[in-house]
Design a protein around this motif. Structure first.
Motif, PDB file in Angstrom:
ATOM      1  N   ASP A 245     -15.862  34.220  38.025  1.00  0.00           N
ATOM      2  CA  ASP A 245     -17.278  33.881  37.918  1.00  0.00           C
ATOM      3  C   ASP A 245     -17.448  32.892  36.766  1.00  0.00           C
ATOM      4  OD1 ASP A 245     -19.905  33.820  38.606  1.00  0.00           O
ATOM      5  OD2 ASP A 245     -20.391  35.866  37.985  1.00  0.00           O
ATOM      6  N   HIS A 246     -18.521  32.098  36.845  1.00  0.00           N
ATOM      7  CA  HIS A 246     -18.693  30.989  35.903  1.00  0.00           C
ATOM      8  C   HIS A 246     -20.183  30.700  35.751  1.00  0.00           C
ATOM      9  CE1 HIS A 246     -19.107  26.706  34.853  1.00  0.00           C
ATOM     10  NE2 HIS A 246     -17.881  26.727  34.383  1.00  0.00           N
ATOM     11  N   SER A 247     -20.663  30.586  34.516  1.00  0.00           N
ATOM     12  CA  SER A 247     -22.055  30.214  34.270  1.00  0.00           C
ATOM     13  C   SER A 247     -22.122  29.323  33.043  1.00  0.00           C
ATOM     14  CB  SER A 247     -22.936  31.456  34.077  1.00  0.00           C
ATOM     15  OG  SER A 247     -22.522  32.202  32.949  1.00  0.00           O
ATOM     16  N   GLN A 248     -23.247  28.624  32.888  1.00  0.00           N
ATOM     17  CA  GLN A 248     -23.372  27.667  31.787  1.00  0.00           C
ATOM     18  C   GLN A 248     -24.808  27.642  31.272  1.00  0.00           C
ATOM     19  OE1 GLN A 248     -21.483  23.778  32.341  1.00  0.00           O
ATOM     20  NE2 GLN A 248     -23.294  22.783  31.487  1.00  0.00           N
ATOM     21  N   LYS A 249     -24.958  27.473  29.959  1.00  0.00           N
ATOM     22  CA  LYS A 249     -26.275  27.326  29.348  1.00  0.00           C
ATOM     23  C   LYS A 249     -26.211  26.232  28.294  1.00  0.00           C
ATOM     24  CE  LYS A 249     -25.474  30.904  25.823  1.00  0.00           C
ATOM     25  NZ  LYS A 249     -25.945  32.189  25.252  1.00  0.00           N
ATOM     26  N   ASP A 250     -27.363  25.665  27.962  1.00  0.00           N
ATOM     27  CA  ASP A 250     -27.414  24.601  26.962  1.00  0.00           C
ATOM     28  C   ASP A 250     -27.204  25.145  25.557  1.00  0.00           C
ATOM     29  OD1 ASP A 250     -27.952  22.736  28.922  1.00  0.00           O
ATOM     30  OD2 ASP A 250     -30.118  22.832  28.664  1.00  0.00           O
ATOM     31  N   GLY A 251     -26.619  24.271  24.677  1.00  0.00           N
ATOM     32  CA  GLY A 251     -26.474  24.590  23.261  1.00  0.00           C
ATOM     33  C   GLY A 251     -25.325  25.541  22.963  1.00  0.00           C
ATOM     34  N   PRO A 252     -25.195  25.902  21.669  1.00  0.00           N
ATOM     35  CA  PRO A 252     -25.958  25.420  20.514  1.00  0.00           C
ATOM     36  C   PRO A 252     -25.664  23.940  20.236  1.00  0.00           C
ATOM     37  CG  PRO A 252     -24.773  27.462  19.992  1.00  0.00           C
ATOM     38  CD  PRO A 252     -24.220  26.959  21.273  1.00  0.00           C
ATOM     39  N   ALA A 253     -26.726  23.190  19.889  1.00  0.00           N
ATOM     40  CA  ALA A 253     -26.593  21.765  19.648  1.00  0.00           C
ATOM     41  C   ALA A 253     -26.910  21.443  18.190  1.00  0.00           C
ATOM     42  CB  ALA A 253     -27.541  20.990  20.565  1.00  0.00           C
ATOM     43  N   PRO A 254     -26.048  20.695  17.514  1.00  0.00           N
ATOM     44  CA  PRO A 254     -26.291  20.332  16.119  1.00  0.00           C
ATOM     45  C   PRO A 254     -27.301  19.199  16.000  1.00  0.00           C
ATOM     46  CG  PRO A 254     -24.277  19.317  16.864  1.00  0.00           C
ATOM     47  CD  PRO A 254     -24.767  20.165  18.004  1.00  0.00           C
ATOM     48  N   VAL A 255     -27.764  18.955  14.786  1.00  0.00           N
ATOM     49  CA  VAL A 255     -28.623  17.812  14.519  1.00  0.00           C
ATOM     50  C   VAL A 255     -27.783  16.545  14.607  1.00  0.00           C
ATOM     51  CG1 VAL A 255     -30.061  16.670  12.784  1.00  0.00           C
ATOM     52  CG2 VAL A 255     -30.155  19.162  13.050  1.00  0.00           C
ATOM     53  N   GLY A 256     -28.288  15.515  15.263  1.00  0.00           N
ATOM     54  CA  GLY A 256     -27.535  14.286  15.422  1.00  0.00           C
ATOM     55  C   GLY A 256     -27.365  13.540  14.105  1.00  0.00           C
ATOM     56  N   ALA A 257     -26.218  12.901  13.937  1.00  0.00           N
ATOM     57  CA  ALA A 257     -25.963  12.107  12.742  1.00  0.00           C
ATOM     58  C   ALA A 257     -26.519  10.701  12.932  1.00  0.00           C
ATOM     59  CB  ALA A 257     -24.463  12.051  12.457  1.00  0.00           C
ATOM     60  N   ASP A 258     -26.399   9.876  11.883  1.00  0.00           N
ATOM     61  CA  ASP A 258     -26.920   8.513  11.966  1.00  0.00           C
ATOM     62  C   ASP A 258     -25.828   7.514  12.336  1.00  0.00           C
ATOM     63  OD1 ASP A 258     -25.464   8.710   9.684  1.00  0.00           O
ATOM     64  OD2 ASP A 258     -27.007   7.918   8.326  1.00  0.00           O
ATOM     65  N   THR A 259     -24.829   7.978  13.106  1.00  0.00           N
ATOM     66  CA  THR A 259     -23.752   7.099  13.554  1.00  0.00           C
ATOM     67  C   THR A 259     -24.274   6.076  14.566  1.00  0.00           C
ATOM     68  OG1 THR A 259     -22.195   8.928  13.312  1.00  0.00           O
ATOM     69  CG2 THR A 259     -21.455   7.037  14.595  1.00  0.00           C
ATOM     70  N   ARG A 260     -23.863   4.836  14.408  1.00  0.00           N
ATOM     71  CA  ARG A 260     -24.283   3.784  15.324  1.00  0.00           C
ATOM     72  C   ARG A 260     -23.699   4.022  16.718  1.00  0.00           C
ATOM     73  NH1 ARG A 260     -21.841  -0.476  17.590  1.00  0.00           N
ATOM     74  NH2 ARG A 260     -19.904  -0.014  16.447  1.00  0.00           N
ATOM     75  N   ALA A 261     -24.524   3.885  17.734  1.00  0.00           N
ATOM     76  CA  ALA A 261     -24.044   4.040  19.105  1.00  0.00           C
ATOM     77  C   ALA A 261     -23.094   2.898  19.444  1.00  0.00           C
ATOM     78  CB  ALA A 261     -25.221   4.050  20.069  1.00  0.00           C
ATOM     79  N   SER A 262     -21.971   3.216  20.084  1.00  0.00           N
ATOM     80  CA  SER A 262     -20.976   2.216  20.443  1.00  0.00           C
ATOM     81  C   SER A 262     -21.412   1.438  21.672  1.00  0.00           C
ATOM     82  CB  SER A 262     -19.629   2.882  20.703  1.00  0.00           C
ATOM     83  OG  SER A 262     -19.156   3.544  19.554  1.00  0.00           O
ATOM     84  N   SER A 263     -20.826   0.283  21.834  1.00  0.00           N
ATOM     85  CA  SER A 263     -21.123  -0.541  23.004  1.00  0.00           C
ATOM     86  C   SER A 263     -20.479   0.063  24.242  1.00  0.00           C
ATOM     87  CB  SER A 263     -20.595  -1.960  22.793  1.00  0.00           C
ATOM     88  OG  SER A 263     -19.172  -1.960  22.756  1.00  0.00           O
ATOM     89  N   ALA A 264     -20.911  -0.407  25.407  1.00  0.00           N
ATOM     90  CA  ALA A 264     -20.344   0.081  26.659  1.00  0.00           C
ATOM     91  C   ALA A 264     -18.852  -0.208  26.724  1.00  0.00           C
ATOM     92  CB  ALA A 264     -21.062  -0.568  27.839  1.00  0.00           C
ATOM     93  N   GLU A 265     -18.439  -1.364  26.228  1.00  0.00           N
ATOM     94  CA  GLU A 265     -17.018  -1.721  26.238  1.00  0.00           C
ATOM     95  C   GLU A 265     -16.208  -0.793  25.343  1.00  0.00           C
ATOM     96  OE1 GLU A 265     -14.094  -5.589  25.364  1.00  0.00           O
ATOM     97  OE2 GLU A 265     -16.259  -5.717  25.020  1.00  0.00           O
ATOM     98  N   GLU A 266     -16.741  -0.466  24.169  1.00  0.00           N
ATOM     99  CA  GLU A 266     -16.038   0.441  23.257  1.00  0.00           C
ATOM    100  C   GLU A 266     -15.873   1.822  23.878  1.00  0.00           C
ATOM    101  OE1 GLU A 266     -17.126  -0.939  18.747  1.00  0.00           O
ATOM    102  OE2 GLU A 266     -18.772  -0.168  19.958  1.00  0.00           O
TER     103      GLU A 266
END
Length: 281
Positions: A245-266
């Protein structure tokens, strides 16, 4: 995910003279405290965040070194038993399994450590991009699902991986990747926990981070990350741990950092250039 400012700014202070120095004093919350009670936390800057992360990394390195050079009061490598004072997800020192069922790690021991390692590796397989291909999905399910539950899981997932679902994640209606793009679907376990255990059954929770989306210039479904917890009910079948049997729930999720989002190519280069892991306790 909601990103709120969880820190408070500092309040106004009151200067005191007489020595040529300035002392900052907060409102008197406690008459017995000559410094006016507990200070409020100042807003953290990116520099202070980097400092905190650096301290955490050093602490983790120190703990890892201490575990390697300990006096033997920790886990028993021969039995997988957890020693006193060990963290729930502390490494046991036992090497990962060497067996495979197709491309899926196999041959986990019949104990808590084996159940957790199996659950983590099963989570990786079920969260992979290969699950979006019917033939590869069937091979994965045959490797990780208990035979008595294989028909049920296969039928349920065949319905879930529908043309509308494929289009929702940026794929073509048949599940193929549009020309010029890289499809990303990857699950990375962060930690595992056994919630119940008998000789032939185990319930294991796997806390995970995941990536999904389409990397490429002009993608309308860019790669995003998420956090979720998977609960797996495992059974000891054919000398290995299989999912019943298998189930899924959201979280726990941390607070996001201020890291720059990478480009699609990266992102595409990273997914194609960095392979996955075999997870073992």
């Amino acid at each position: 995910m909601s990103f709120g400012d969880e820190y408070e700014g500092g309040g106004d202070g009151r200067g005191r003279g007489g020595t040529g120095q300035t002392r900052t004093r907060l409102p008197d919350n406690d008459p017995a405290d000559p410094y006016g009670g507990p200070a409020r936390r100042p807003a953290r800057t990116s520099r202070s965040l980097v400092t905190v992360v650096g301290v955490v990394v050093l602490l983790i390195a120190a703990i890892a070194f201490a575990n390697r050079s300990g006096s033997g009061d920790g886990d028993d490598p021969a039995t997988g038993a957890r020693g006193g004072g060990a963290a729930p997800t502390a490494a046991s020192g036992v090497k990962p399994v060497t067996g495979k069922n197709g491309t899926i790690p196999a041959g986990f021991p019949q104990d808590e450590q084996g159940a957790q390692s199996a659950a983590a590796n099963h989570a990786v397989a079920l969260g992979s991009a290969e699950m979006f291909d019917k033939a590869k999905r069937d091979a994965i399910l045959a490797a990780v699902i208990a035979p008595a539950r294989l028909k049920h899981f296969g039928g349920t997932l065949d319905k879930a991986y529908s043309p509308s679902f494929f289009q929702n994640v940026g794929l073509n209606p048949d599940g193929s990747t549009p020309t010029g793009f890289t499809f990303v679907s990857r699950t990375a376990p962060i930690g595992t926990k056994v919630t119940s255990m008998t000789g032939t059954q185990a319930s294991v929770e796997v806390w995970c981070a995941g990536l999904i989306g389409l990397a490429g210039e002009g993608s309308t479904k860019p790669v995003t990350n998420g956090w979720f917890t998977i609960t797996m009910e495992l059974a000891w079948v054919d000398s290995d741990w299989k999912i019943v049997d298998h189930s899924q729930k959201d979280g726990p999720a941390p607070v996001g950092a201020d890291t720059r989002a990478s480009s699609a190519e990266e992102i595409a280069d990273a997914v194609n250039g960095y392979g996955g892991f075999t997870y073992a306790r």
